[in-house]
Write an enzyme that holds these catalytic residues in place. Sequence first.
Site, PDB file in Angstrom:
ATOM      1  N   ASN A 187      -4.870   8.697   1.972  1.00 34.59           N
ATOM      2  CA  ASN A 187      -5.209   7.918   3.171  1.00 34.59           C
ATOM      3  C   ASN A 187      -5.587   8.793   4.356  1.00 34.59           C
ATOM      4  O   ASN A 187      -6.733   8.812   4.767  1.00 34.59           O
ATOM      5  CB  ASN A 187      -4.044   7.006   3.555  1.00 34.59           C
ATOM      6  CG  ASN A 187      -4.230   5.577   3.084  1.00 34.59           C
ATOM      7  OD1 ASN A 187      -5.142   5.291   2.308  1.00 34.59           O
ATOM      8  ND2 ASN A 187      -3.383   4.685   3.539  1.00 34.59           N
ATOM      9  N   ARG A 201       5.155  13.353  24.281  1.00 36.66           N
ATOM     10  CA  ARG A 201       4.026  14.183  24.696  1.00 36.66           C
ATOM     11  C   ARG A 201       2.709  13.740  24.072  1.00 36.66           C
ATOM     12  O   ARG A 201       2.684  13.122  23.009  1.00 36.66           O
ATOM     13  CB  ARG A 201       4.286  15.641  24.307  1.00 36.66           C
ATOM     14  CG  ARG A 201       5.518  16.247  24.938  1.00 36.66           C
ATOM     15  CD  ARG A 201       5.348  16.475  26.425  1.00 36.66           C
ATOM     16  NE  ARG A 201       6.523  17.094  27.022  1.00 36.66           N
ATOM     17  CZ  ARG A 201       6.708  18.407  27.101  1.00 36.66           C
ATOM     18  NH1 ARG A 201       5.800  19.225  26.604  1.00 36.66           N
ATOM     19  NH2 ARG A 201       7.793  18.889  27.671  1.00 36.66           N
ATOM     20  N   ALA A 234      -5.537   6.553  21.357  1.00 38.22           N
ATOM     21  CA  ALA A 234      -5.365   6.459  22.810  1.00 38.22           C
ATOM     22  C   ALA A 234      -5.807   7.736  23.513  1.00 38.22           C
ATOM     23  O   ALA A 234      -5.007   8.410  24.170  1.00 38.22           O
ATOM     24  CB  ALA A 234      -3.916   6.129  23.150  1.00 38.22           C
ATOM     25  N   LEU A 282      -7.908   1.929  11.079  1.00 35.33           N
ATOM     26  CA  LEU A 282      -8.441   0.642  11.523  1.00 35.33           C
ATOM     27  C   LEU A 282      -7.636   0.100  12.705  1.00 35.33           C
ATOM     28  O   LEU A 282      -8.203  -0.407  13.681  1.00 35.33           O
ATOM     29  CB  LEU A 282      -8.425  -0.349  10.363  1.00 35.33           C
ATOM     30  CG  LEU A 282      -9.008  -1.739  10.626  1.00 35.33           C
ATOM     31  CD1 LEU A 282     -10.462  -1.655  11.052  1.00 35.33           C
ATOM     32  CD2 LEU A 282      -8.868  -2.617   9.384  1.00 35.33           C
ATOM     33  N   THR A 332      -9.093   1.744   6.241  1.00 41.19           N
ATOM     34  CA  THR A 332      -8.589   0.386   6.462  1.00 41.19           C
ATOM     35  C   THR A 332      -7.091   0.378   6.749  1.00 41.19           C
ATOM     36  O   THR A 332      -6.471  -0.696   6.769  1.00 41.19           O
ATOM     37  CB  THR A 332      -8.876  -0.500   5.231  1.00 41.19           C
ATOM     38  OG1 THR A 332      -8.367   0.132   4.054  1.00 41.19           O
ATOM     39  CG2 THR A 332     -10.364  -0.719   5.061  1.00 41.19           C
ATOM     40  N   ALA A 333      -6.512   1.552   6.972  1.00 44.25           N
ATOM     41  CA  ALA A 333      -5.082   1.650   7.247  1.00 44.25           C
ATOM     42  C   ALA A 333      -4.861   1.927   8.734  1.00 44.25           C
ATOM     43  O   ALA A 333      -5.362   1.201   9.589  1.00 44.25           O
ATOM     44  CB  ALA A 333      -4.459   2.727   6.358  1.00 44.25           C
ATOM     45  N   ASP A 385       0.817  -1.214   0.000  1.00 41.93           N
ATOM     46  CA  ASP A 385       0.000   0.000   0.000  1.00 41.93           C
ATOM     47  C   ASP A 385       0.851   1.264   0.000  1.00 41.93           C
ATOM     48  O   ASP A 385       0.442   2.295  -0.542  1.00 41.93           O
ATOM     49  CB  ASP A 385      -0.939  -0.011   1.209  1.00 41.93           C
ATOM     50  CG  ASP A 385      -2.051  -1.042   1.052  1.00 41.93           C
ATOM     51  OD1 ASP A 385      -2.199  -1.590  -0.056  1.00 41.93           O
ATOM     52  OD2 ASP A 385      -2.763  -1.300   2.033  1.00 41.93           O
TER      53      ASP A 385
END
EC number: 2.7.1.23
Length: 293
Positions: free
Chosen positions: A145, A156, A210, A190, A186-187, A71
């Site tokens: 993308n 940080r 996160a 995901l 989908t990269a 990709d």
Amino acid sequence: MKFSKIGIVGYKEQSPELLKAMEKISAFAVLHPAISFYAVESLKGMALSKIRMVSERFLRQCDLLIAIGGDGTFLSTARIALGVRIPILGVNAGRIGFLTETPVENLSEVLESVLAGDFTTRNRIMIDSKIYQGKKMVASETVLNEVHIRAHAPERMVNIKVEYKNRPLTEYWADSLLVSTPTGSTAYNLSAGGPIIYPSTDAFVLTPVAPSSLSVRPLIIPTDATCRVTSVLNAPLDLVFDGRITRVLEPGNSLVLTKSKDVTTFIRMKNTGFVNALQGKLGWTGKPKLAQK
């Protein structure tokens, strides 16, 4: 479509699959002398007869581009085609290769089908990313993308303010933030827990990586308005475009994201496409595998 100039893009070291693909194209070129074949200079030493080494800039004159690799190679090829809308055929010489759908072993047959017109095309939306210092635009990039917004200092977190339709949308406190197209869903999106978006959907997805709050979830937004991103803290941010190019968003500057007028055109063969990729490359069968006795 008639193809008289075909360009070849590949960036990996001499792998068996890449070399096999070049051999197949070389043999195909011998059988079709009316077509000129050109390969990017990074493939020097791998191209055989009937293939000329040229610069990436020269490839923008081609009628068709063949991206051989994974990709990442396809994304680099999309950058070459930006603004001239050259259709791209992805050949998988990498690992998963979600965007590069054609197996190397089928390449000769696929090229014959392409010349016979036995294919379709699909346009994928892109994101225009512009960095502003006040009202002055100081840099711009276009991505297929995603735009990855992360702290300039790697240890940080980021505190980012997002406006949509010129109104405050939310603030993110997270390791980083992804703004992805349906193609990019989908990269990295995901892997970060974002949703898979069907490629023809006219939308972007904002996915915090996160986040500090469990209530913060990915958000899908339509592409009909501007999205503006600024840092709440007086600290620079790194902007990574399609995993390839990094620019710094200085304190006080803003990042403006809009749907691009440019698109990336995919060559589609029979029995390929998004659903096939979900099933074949992500193992999305919809049912659990039965344990073997």
